[in-house]
Enzyme design. Sequence first.
Site, PDB file in Angstrom:
ATOM      1  N   ASP A  13      45.848  33.859   0.230  1.00  0.00           N
ATOM      2  CA  ASP A  13      45.676  33.467   1.631  1.00  0.00           C
ATOM      3  C   ASP A  13      46.161  34.637   2.471  1.00  0.00           C
ATOM      4  O   ASP A  13      47.360  34.945   2.482  1.00  0.00           O
ATOM      5  CB  ASP A  13      46.499  32.207   1.929  1.00  0.00           C
ATOM      6  CG  ASP A  13      46.256  31.659   3.331  1.00  0.00           C
ATOM      7  OD1 ASP A  13      45.975  32.460   4.245  1.00  0.00           O
ATOM      8  OD2 ASP A  13      46.389  30.440   3.523  1.00  0.00           O
ATOM      9  N   VAL A  14      45.243  35.301   3.178  1.00  0.00           N
ATOM     10  CA  VAL A  14      45.583  36.535   3.886  1.00  0.00           C
ATOM     11  C   VAL A  14      46.545  36.307   5.047  1.00  0.00           C
ATOM     12  O   VAL A  14      47.076  37.273   5.611  1.00  0.00           O
ATOM     13  CB  VAL A  14      44.321  37.260   4.398  1.00  0.00           C
ATOM     14  CG1 VAL A  14      43.415  37.635   3.227  1.00  0.00           C
ATOM     15  CG2 VAL A  14      43.569  36.422   5.419  1.00  0.00           C
ATOM     16  N   ASN A  34      37.169  40.612   5.960  1.00  0.00           N
ATOM     17  CA  ASN A  34      36.134  39.656   6.330  1.00  0.00           C
ATOM     18  C   ASN A  34      36.647  38.227   6.474  1.00  0.00           C
ATOM     19  O   ASN A  34      36.014  37.407   7.142  1.00  0.00           O
ATOM     20  CB  ASN A  34      35.021  39.701   5.273  1.00  0.00           C
ATOM     21  CG  ASN A  34      34.012  38.592   5.430  1.00  0.00           C
ATOM     22  OD1 ASN A  34      33.223  38.568   6.373  1.00  0.00           O
ATOM     23  ND2 ASN A  34      34.045  37.624   4.511  1.00  0.00           N
ATOM     24  N   SER A  44      33.126  39.689  15.677  1.00  0.00           N
ATOM     25  CA  SER A  44      32.036  38.780  16.017  1.00  0.00           C
ATOM     26  C   SER A  44      31.471  39.169  17.368  1.00  0.00           C
ATOM     27  O   SER A  44      32.149  39.795  18.188  1.00  0.00           O
ATOM     28  CB  SER A  44      32.550  37.332  16.079  1.00  0.00           C
ATOM     29  OG  SER A  44      31.596  36.468  16.666  1.00  0.00           O
ATOM     30  N   TYR A  56      38.964  31.595  18.986  1.00  0.00           N
ATOM     31  CA  TYR A  56      38.109  32.393  18.106  1.00  0.00           C
ATOM     32  C   TYR A  56      37.686  33.703  18.770  1.00  0.00           C
ATOM     33  O   TYR A  56      37.852  34.788  18.203  1.00  0.00           O
ATOM     34  CB  TYR A  56      36.876  31.582  17.716  1.00  0.00           C
ATOM     35  CG  TYR A  56      35.945  32.309  16.778  1.00  0.00           C
ATOM     36  CD1 TYR A  56      36.219  32.408  15.422  1.00  0.00           C
ATOM     37  CD2 TYR A  56      34.769  32.896  17.253  1.00  0.00           C
ATOM     38  CE1 TYR A  56      35.375  33.070  14.563  1.00  0.00           C
ATOM     39  CE2 TYR A  56      33.906  33.562  16.398  1.00  0.00           C
ATOM     40  CZ  TYR A  56      34.213  33.649  15.058  1.00  0.00           C
ATOM     41  OH  TYR A  56      33.355  34.324  14.200  1.00  0.00           O
TER      42      TYR A  56
END
Length: 253
Positions: free
Chosen positions: A56-57, A83, A134, A147
Site C-alpha cells: 500500500d503506497v 500510477n 489526470s 481528487y
Amino acid sequence: MTQKLAIVTGAARGIGLATTKLFLDQGWLVAMVDRDAAELELVATDLAGATAFVCDVSIPDQVTATLAAIEAQFGRADALVNNAGVADFGPLEEHDFARWRRVMETNLDGVFLVSQAALALLKKCQGAIVNIASISGLRASTLRLAYGTSKAAVIHMTKQQAAELGEYGIRANCVCPGPVRTKLAMAVHSQEIIDAYHDAIPLNRYGSEQEIGEVICFLCSDKASYVTGQIIAADGGFESTGVGLPALRATKG
C-alpha cells in the site's frame, strides 16, 4: 544484471497493467506494485518478467520494505511509474476530512513516498520518473475537490522533481489521462455521460489504457532522453478545448 527494470505502482489493473505489459513487450523487467494482493498475484502469474510486490503506497513502512526488497532482488531501477491512485467523487459539501485524507494519502502521499524511497536506485541508473496525474489536475470539474487537488499537486511535484533531480541524470515527467475506456468507467458512465464526453473531446472518443501506457513507456525510454519537467495530457484534445462549446465548433462539410 543489465536488463532494465521498471517499477509500476497500481499495476494490478487498468493503466498500470497495460503499461506493465508494454514494458515487458519491450524487453524490460517489471516490479508490479499493488495493494490488492489477490488481483496482483492473479495477473502477474502469467506475465513472464514481472514480479509482484504487495504494498500500500500510502503506508511508509510498507513502501520502505518494498523498495528494499526490489533493491535486494534487482539492484536497480531504470524507471518508476507512480500510477497508484483512488477516485472518490462527490459534491464539495460532502467532502469531509476523512474523504480528503483517503484521496490524498494514496494520490499524493503515495507518489511522494515511493519516489523518495526509489531515489537511490534511480540515481544509480540515471532513471526516469513518470507520475500519473489526470486531466482533473489541469482543469476544474464538479465532484472532484479532493481528487482534482491531489492531481494538481502531483503535477507540481513532478516539476520539483525535474528541477532537483536533473543533476543526477534523472528525468521526471507527468502524464494526465483524459477519459479512458476502463471497465470501471464503462460501468458507471451512463450513455448521457459518454455522449457528453464524446462531444467535448476533439477526437470524439475515450482513450484506451494501452494508449496511455504508450506515452508512459515513451517517457521512460531513451527516445525521451532530453524530455523532463513536462506535463503531457493524453486526452484526445480534451484539455486544449478549454471552455469552448462543442456547438460552436466548425463541422465538416
